[in-house]
Motif scaffolding. Structure first.
Motif, PDB file in Angstrom:
ATOM      1  N   LEU A   1       0.833  -1.193   0.000  1.00  0.00           N
ATOM      2  CA  LEU A   1       0.000   0.000   0.000  1.00  0.00           C
ATOM      3  C   LEU A   1       0.872   1.248   0.000  1.00  0.00           C
ATOM      4  O   LEU A   1       1.998   1.240   0.498  1.00  0.00           O
ATOM      5  CB  LEU A   1      -0.894   0.023   1.245  1.00  0.00           C
ATOM      6  CG  LEU A   1      -1.856  -1.150   1.438  1.00  0.00           C
ATOM      7  CD1 LEU A   1      -2.462  -1.103   2.831  1.00  0.00           C
ATOM      8  CD2 LEU A   1      -2.952  -1.124   0.371  1.00  0.00           C
ATOM      9  N   PHE A   2       0.328   2.317  -0.545  1.00  0.00           N
ATOM     10  CA  PHE A   2       0.950   3.630  -0.427  1.00  0.00           C
ATOM     11  C   PHE A   2       0.083   4.480   0.494  1.00  0.00           C
ATOM     12  O   PHE A   2      -1.147   4.453   0.406  1.00  0.00           O
ATOM     13  CB  PHE A   2       1.093   4.320  -1.785  1.00  0.00           C
ATOM     14  CG  PHE A   2       2.280   3.838  -2.570  1.00  0.00           C
ATOM     15  CD1 PHE A   2       3.552   4.352  -2.314  1.00  0.00           C
ATOM     16  CD2 PHE A   2       2.130   2.864  -3.541  1.00  0.00           C
ATOM     17  CE1 PHE A   2       4.648   3.893  -3.018  1.00  0.00           C
ATOM     18  CE2 PHE A   2       3.217   2.400  -4.251  1.00  0.00           C
ATOM     19  CZ  PHE A   2       4.487   2.913  -3.996  1.00  0.00           C
ATOM     20  N   VAL A   3       0.727   5.227   1.374  1.00  0.00           N
ATOM     21  CA  VAL A   3       0.034   6.107   2.307  1.00  0.00           C
ATOM     22  C   VAL A   3       0.555   7.520   2.098  1.00  0.00           C
ATOM     23  O   VAL A   3       1.770   7.731   2.006  1.00  0.00           O
ATOM     24  CB  VAL A   3       0.266   5.674   3.775  1.00  0.00           C
ATOM     25  CG1 VAL A   3      -0.510   6.582   4.725  1.00  0.00           C
ATOM     26  CG2 VAL A   3      -0.142   4.212   3.968  1.00  0.00           C
TER      27      VAL A   3
ATOM     28  N   SER B   1       5.265  14.669  -3.031  1.00  0.00           N
ATOM     29  CA  SER B   1       5.489  13.387  -2.339  1.00  0.00           C
ATOM     30  C   SER B   1       5.917  13.564  -0.894  1.00  0.00           C
ATOM     31  O   SER B   1       6.491  12.645  -0.293  1.00  0.00           O
ATOM     32  CB  SER B   1       6.529  12.537  -3.092  1.00  0.00           C
ATOM     33  OG  SER B   1       6.061  12.233  -4.383  1.00  0.00           O
ATOM     34  N   VAL B   2       5.662  14.729  -0.308  1.00  0.00           N
ATOM     35  CA  VAL B   2       5.955  14.942   1.113  1.00  0.00           C
ATOM     36  C   VAL B   2       5.019  14.069   1.943  1.00  0.00           C
ATOM     37  O   VAL B   2       3.806  14.066   1.739  1.00  0.00           O
ATOM     38  CB  VAL B   2       5.781  16.428   1.489  1.00  0.00           C
ATOM     39  CG1 VAL B   2       5.931  16.612   2.999  1.00  0.00           C
ATOM     40  CG2 VAL B   2       6.779  17.292   0.733  1.00  0.00           C
ATOM     41  N   GLY B   3       5.576  13.320   2.880  1.00  0.00           N
ATOM     42  CA  GLY B   3       4.769  12.489   3.767  1.00  0.00           C
ATOM     43  C   GLY B   3       4.328  11.168   3.181  1.00  0.00           C
ATOM     44  O   GLY B   3       3.524  10.457   3.786  1.00  0.00           O
ATOM     45  N   VAL B   4       4.831  10.804   1.991  1.00  0.00           N
ATOM     46  CA  VAL B   4       4.410   9.578   1.316  1.00  0.00           C
ATOM     47  C   VAL B   4       5.350   8.429   1.659  1.00  0.00           C
ATOM     48  O   VAL B   4       6.566   8.610   1.705  1.00  0.00           O
ATOM     49  CB  VAL B   4       4.383   9.781  -0.210  1.00  0.00           C
ATOM     50  CG1 VAL B   4       3.975   8.488  -0.918  1.00  0.00           C
ATOM     51  CG2 VAL B   4       3.425  10.905  -0.583  1.00  0.00           C
ATOM     52  N   SER B   5       4.790   7.253   1.889  1.00  0.00           N
ATOM     53  CA  SER B   5       5.619   6.072   2.128  1.00  0.00           C
ATOM     54  C   SER B   5       4.881   4.820   1.675  1.00  0.00           C
ATOM     55  O   SER B   5       3.661   4.837   1.469  1.00  0.00           O
ATOM     56  CB  SER B   5       6.016   5.964   3.605  1.00  0.00           C
ATOM     57  OG  SER B   5       4.888   6.060   4.447  1.00  0.00           O
ATOM     58  N   LYS B   6       5.647   3.761   1.515  1.00  0.00           N
ATOM     59  CA  LYS B   6       5.102   2.487   1.050  1.00  0.00           C
ATOM     60  C   LYS B   6       5.075   1.491   2.207  1.00  0.00           C
ATOM     61  O   LYS B   6       6.021   1.430   2.993  1.00  0.00           O
ATOM     62  CB  LYS B   6       5.961   1.946  -0.091  1.00  0.00           C
ATOM     63  CG  LYS B   6       5.406   0.700  -0.772  1.00  0.00           C
ATOM     64  CD  LYS B   6       6.272   0.326  -1.965  1.00  0.00           C
ATOM     65  CE  LYS B   6       5.707  -0.870  -2.723  1.00  0.00           C
ATOM     66  NZ  LYS B   6       6.530  -1.211  -3.912  1.00  0.00           N
ATOM     67  N   ALA B   7       3.980   0.747   2.299  1.00  0.00           N
ATOM     68  CA  ALA B   7       3.823  -0.227   3.375  1.00  0.00           C
ATOM     69  C   ALA B   7       3.581  -1.615   2.785  1.00  0.00           C
ATOM     70  O   ALA B   7       2.673  -1.797   1.977  1.00  0.00           O
ATOM     71  CB  ALA B   7       2.654   0.168   4.279  1.00  0.00           C
TER      72      ALA B   7
END
Length: 370
Positions: A187-189, A197-203
């Protein structure tokens, strides 16, 4: 029409601002001001510090890039002004009035600049400005609301859900369970109201999802959680216009990192921009059509960059997001796509001024009294 035959405008360029994209704005503004001068226009720099103070002074860009705003000489504007004084004081220097400004170019990215707030100020002041109005800017900034409008207009999107920060903090176990029941890893959050893309991460698992939600919650009260696209390719299209917007050719980004995060966009020069995107003619026309439809769905004006994700195996397209004031740095996709489509950078910024003045003139025809 050649540059020397064009009308010469005095353009106030707004840059800096309170958002997490402050540095991106400075880099964009530098290029925009250079292009405006190349196109024959006069530039009036107007910097905004991280604290929200306005610096309408010739060396504002140098002050902000040197991080010397706290040592600025003279009276800061809009710092502690009463609401009734805000608009008229915005156009004054510390010692003398600003020269009359024909149009404002708000090179501001993210909250407090690209989200309708500055646009509302300019509307109250009855000043022409480049880019979408209050509504289009606000809709483009809020990815969660934009997704609803994209769905209403039949535009394809990845499966996603929205998480409210207050609920995440109050009942994290319930939120995780609901997300896992609705979506599949990875998932991407991302924060619903942020760009670059500030604050974006992959889970890829529950622990990473918890960390990603905590991280995104630092930036907004809403977080968007979406399924990753298999074999994803990142396709972007630039849009230009008011009532009859047109799309550039599409480009593709090969990120230096696993995905196109802030570092890959602005710090790591290893990212590649493929212009035009290596896709067939039919897919090129489809993505350009989707870009214009997305632009119109959010009632955008002037300019926007529409970002897509494409399944590299099936070539299925998904609208990812829209940026109503895309980056204008030397490696930014928006001006590069138009350059490849036959519109050079100075010509592009001139067209944006003309579109701003066209819209402003149209709005002057509206009655404000009964």
């Amino acid at each position: 029409m050649t540059t020397t035959q064009r009308k010469r405008y005095r353009v106030g360029v707004l840059f800096g601002g309170r958002s997490g994209e402050h540095e991106v704005s400075l880099a964009s503004a530098k290029n925009v001001m250079e292009a405006l001068r190349q196109a024959g226009h006069e530039v009036v720099p107007i910097g905004i510090t991280r604290e929200g103070r306005w610096l309408p002074q010739p060396d504002a860009w140098l002050q902000l890039t040197a991080e010397a705003q706290e040592r600025t000489v003279g009276r800061h504007l809009l710092g502690q002004e009463r609401a009734g004084e805000l608009v008229p004081r915005a156009w004054q220097l510390s010692e003398q009035p600003l020269p009359a400004i024909d149009v404002i170019f708000p090179v501001l990215h993210g909250p407090y600049g690209e989200d309708g707030t500055v646009q509302g100020l300019l509307e109250m002041a009855n000043v022409p400005y480049v880019g979408s109005g209050v509504l289009g800017s606000a809709l483009g900034m809020d990815k969660a609301v934009a997704r609803k409008l994209f769905a209403h207009h039949g535009l394809p999107q990845v499966r996603h859900c929205v998480v409210q920060r207050h609920r995440w903090r109050a009942a994290p176990d319930e939120v995780i369970a609901e997300v896992e029941a609705a979506l599949a890893y990875p998932l991407f959050v991302k924060p619903a109201n942020m760009g670059s893309s500030v604050g974006v991460s992959k889970a890829r698992n529950r622990r990473q999802l918890q960390d990603a939600l905590d991280y995104a919650a630092r930036y907004d009260r809403k977080m968007l959680v979406e399924e990753a696209v298999p074999h994803a390719r990142e396709i972007e299209v630039s849009v230009l216009g008011n009532h009859e917007p047109v799309a550039s050719i599409a480009g593709e980004i090969i990120p230096a990192n696993e995905f196109y995060d802030y570092n890959a966009k602005y710090e790591n020069e290893g990212s590649q921009l493929l212009i035009p995107a290596p896709i067939d003619a039919a897919l090129m026309e489809q993505v350009r059509s989707y870009a214009v439809r997305a632009f119109q769905a959010l009632e955008c004006e002037g300019l926007a960059r529409v970002d897509f994700l494409m399944n590299g195996e099936t070539q299925e397209l998904f609208v990812n997001e829209i940026n109503t004031m895309p980056g204008f740095t030397r490696i930014s996709m928006y001006p590069k796509l138009w350059e490849a489509s036959g519109v050079a950078y100075p010509e592009l910024v001139h067209r944006l001024l003309e579109l701003a003045l066209e819209r402003h003139q149209e709005r002057q025809e509206f009655s404000t009294v009964r």
